[in-house]
Design a protein around this motif. Sequence first.
Motif, short mmCIF file in Angstrom:
data_model
loop_
_atom_site.label_atom_id
_atom_site.label_comp_id
_atom_site.label_asym_id
_atom_site.label_seq_id
_atom_site.Cartn_x
_atom_site.Cartn_y
_atom_site.Cartn_z
N ILE A 1 0.84 -1.20 0.00
CA ILE A 1 0.00 0.00 0.00
C ILE A 1 0.87 1.25 0.00
O ILE A 1 1.81 1.37 0.79
CB ILE A 1 -0.94 0.03 1.22
N SER A 2 0.56 2.18 -0.90
CA SER A 2 1.23 3.48 -0.95
C SER A 2 0.22 4.56 -0.62
O SER A 2 -0.93 4.52 -1.07
CB SER A 2 1.81 3.73 -2.34
N CYS A 3 0.66 5.52 0.19
CA CYS A 3 -0.23 6.61 0.60
C CYS A 3 0.42 7.96 0.29
O CYS A 3 1.63 8.05 0.07
CB CYS A 3 -0.55 6.52 2.09
N MET A 4 -0.39 8.98 0.32
CA MET A 4 0.10 10.33 0.08
C MET A 4 -0.80 11.31 0.82
O MET A 4 -2.01 11.10 0.94
CB MET A 4 0.10 10.63 -1.42
N ASN A 5 -0.18 12.38 1.33
CA ASN A 5 -0.96 13.44 1.96
C ASN A 5 -1.65 14.26 0.88
O ASN A 5 -1.00 14.78 -0.03
CB ASN A 5 -0.06 14.34 2.81
N ILE A 6 -2.95 14.37 0.97
CA ILE A 6 -3.74 15.09 -0.01
C ILE A 6 -4.31 16.34 0.64
O ILE A 6 -4.82 16.29 1.76
CB ILE A 6 -4.90 14.21 -0.55
N SER A 7 -4.20 17.45 -0.07
CA SER A 7 -4.73 18.71 0.46
C SER A 7 -6.22 18.59 0.75
O SER A 7 -6.99 18.07 -0.06
CB SER A 7 -4.48 19.83 -0.55
N GLY A 8 -6.63 19.05 1.93
CA GLY A 8 -8.03 19.00 2.32
C GLY A 8 -8.44 17.74 3.03
O GLY A 8 -9.59 17.59 3.43
N SER A 9 -7.49 16.80 3.19
CA SER A 9 -7.79 15.55 3.88
C SER A 9 -6.97 15.46 5.16
O SER A 9 -5.78 15.79 5.17
CB SER A 9 -7.47 14.36 2.96
#
Length: 719
Positions: A64-72
């Motif tokens: 699993i790869s994740c990323m910080n998303i604006s607004g979340s």
Amino acid sequence: MLFEKLHLSAFLLLNLCLHISSGVSLTPDGLSLLSLKSAVDDGAGGALPDWNEDDATPCHWTGISCMNISGSDDPRVVGISVAGKNLRGYIPSELGSLIYLRRLNFHGNRFYGSIPDQLFNASSLHSIFLYDNNLSGSLPPSLCSLPRLQNLDFSDNSLSGPLPKFLSNCRQLQRLIFSGNKFSGEISEGIFPELANLEQLDLSANEFNGSIPDDIGELKSLSGTLNLSFNHFTGKIPKSLGDLPLTVSFDLRNNDFSGEVPQTGSFANQGPTAFLNNPNLCGFPLQKSCKNISDTTPGIQGGLQDSGGASSRKGLKPGLIILISVADAIGVAIIGLVIVYVYWKRKDANGCSCTGKGKLGGNEKTGLCAFPCINSFPSNESDLESEKGGGGGTSGGMSGGEGDLVAIDKGFTFELDELLRASAYVLGKSGLGIVYKVVLGNGVPVAVRRLGEGGEQRYKEFVAEVQAIGRIKHPNIVKLRAYYWAPDEKLLISDFISNGSLASALRGKPGTSSTLSWSTRLKIAKGTARGLAYLHECSPRKFVHGDIKPSNILLDNDFQPHISDFGLNRLITITGNNPSSSGGFIGGALPYLKPSQPEKTNNYRAPEARLPGGRPTQKWDVYSFGVVLLELLTGKSPEVSSPTSSTSTEILDLVRWVRKGFDEESPLSEMVDPVLLQEVHAKKEVLAVFHIALACTEGDPEIRPRMKTVSENLEKVGT
């Protein structure tokens, strides 16, 4: 399937209740992923063991790869890769709720059933790899509702049905690989003209029939191999295939094509294997004439026809055969005598001196003396140190063995003693050999690289490699002009590039900073991309450079870039030297001096290139070029210090640092080289190049663009 979905819904509801009661709140993305764990089994009862419902986030789960998303508030899942894990089960539709999912990789498992239509609710998907499974059914209608879909590989499954017309809506598609399935029927007109970005098309080993649609020739971005082999296509091969790019290879084997192979455009570049096992196909490059195809001479496929009619098929008379045999024997004897004569003439010439009467490559009068003596260049450390300190050069004075000095560029001729008597300034020394600047008698400087002393048993291999490098002719690639080979001495003679390397231009001399303008940086980026695309697409061997970095990009006085150092590792292996990743380049001066900041070579290399045993690929070069682009944009070295708090600093590589800035929507002014901030008009251009660089440095090599595409996109910037 209905029972499985009911079971899954109950499972998710139970998990949700457990999380509420325990106070642990797994993210919605995590709950959706648990549907996949529930839907599969690895045969040992422990599929995806670290996917734990008690975790607060799935971002540390395997694959699993994740990323910080604006607004979340929480990191969002952007990638799932559980390839080759022997998972047996179905693809749950709940994965469609992962709205930020970009890459889905399930290849090499045992997934069965159909591909759920709801999967494509995950609207950010741009790459789906489901090949080598047991999937069946037809393609879901919502597949092309994905606005960013670029890569689709469903090969080696049991998918069926016709090739749907809705594929024409996948307008961003770059790779369409459906080989090894059960697709059938005729392929409709109107699909391919809409796929303007398609680079790879593989429909082989299916059950397609009918004729190939004429509009397939409109795939102008296609590269590599157009693979339509092992189907049931019939009729004539459309001439429109000749409109495809000249670099495209055809694989039309094992079909039922008939008639003559067209002779237009790209057809001229195809070999006979492209058309094998089509019994009713004739014409060049097949050895089957289309005239009187039924009249074939035994033992000769297709029969050769001439104006002599029937007499041409009667064969040769015995007397004529004997006469030809005698003539052949006499010819062989004469050639043998000539070889012996030349050998003894060379033997007698071993004592001839390098008087300078012969041009590069041999003596003008006899054509036999290939300069059996040569003075070697200096190699002691004191010479190197004197050059670093700005001292004068030194000239040669050692003796060497018999060898050949050969011009690769026939227009580049000079007398051998010019090379031997000229002052040779040591520019650098490394595992890639010692490099000298030599100014010839006519004032023309050349760069001379001295390779290892071994490899005397591999002469043919050395020459073949050098000749292949020498055939590269491009204004943005350093030109190899000549080489010298002897058992104890190997030299490469190339153009001297006078203005140093991009590394020194970016970082400046000690105590100074770079002053390269945006227009100059864009010129360097475009020229380098053109040269690298040429190596990949147009060179005889479709070279992989394998070590693109600023110190291997040399600049002339007009700041035009010249790529150096390609092919050297292979030559070093042949000559027995020990390659090194630092220093030493064909053609240049300042690049050989130590840069003001040491380069971290591994930070230019693609993630897969840092693993042991990997074989260099063109996608390695694409990644490295992307890092170079980021250096041009940011002015920063490949290793960046990023403050995480007032007391600590995180060391990031340049790619991660830039991606982090874009994910957090940092102001462009915080990432761009301050020198460029004065050129406000270039903001849109800078942003466009940032996007190109980020595409080049994707972690997954399968979704990086080709250098040809990168070059074309760069050419559009600033025009």
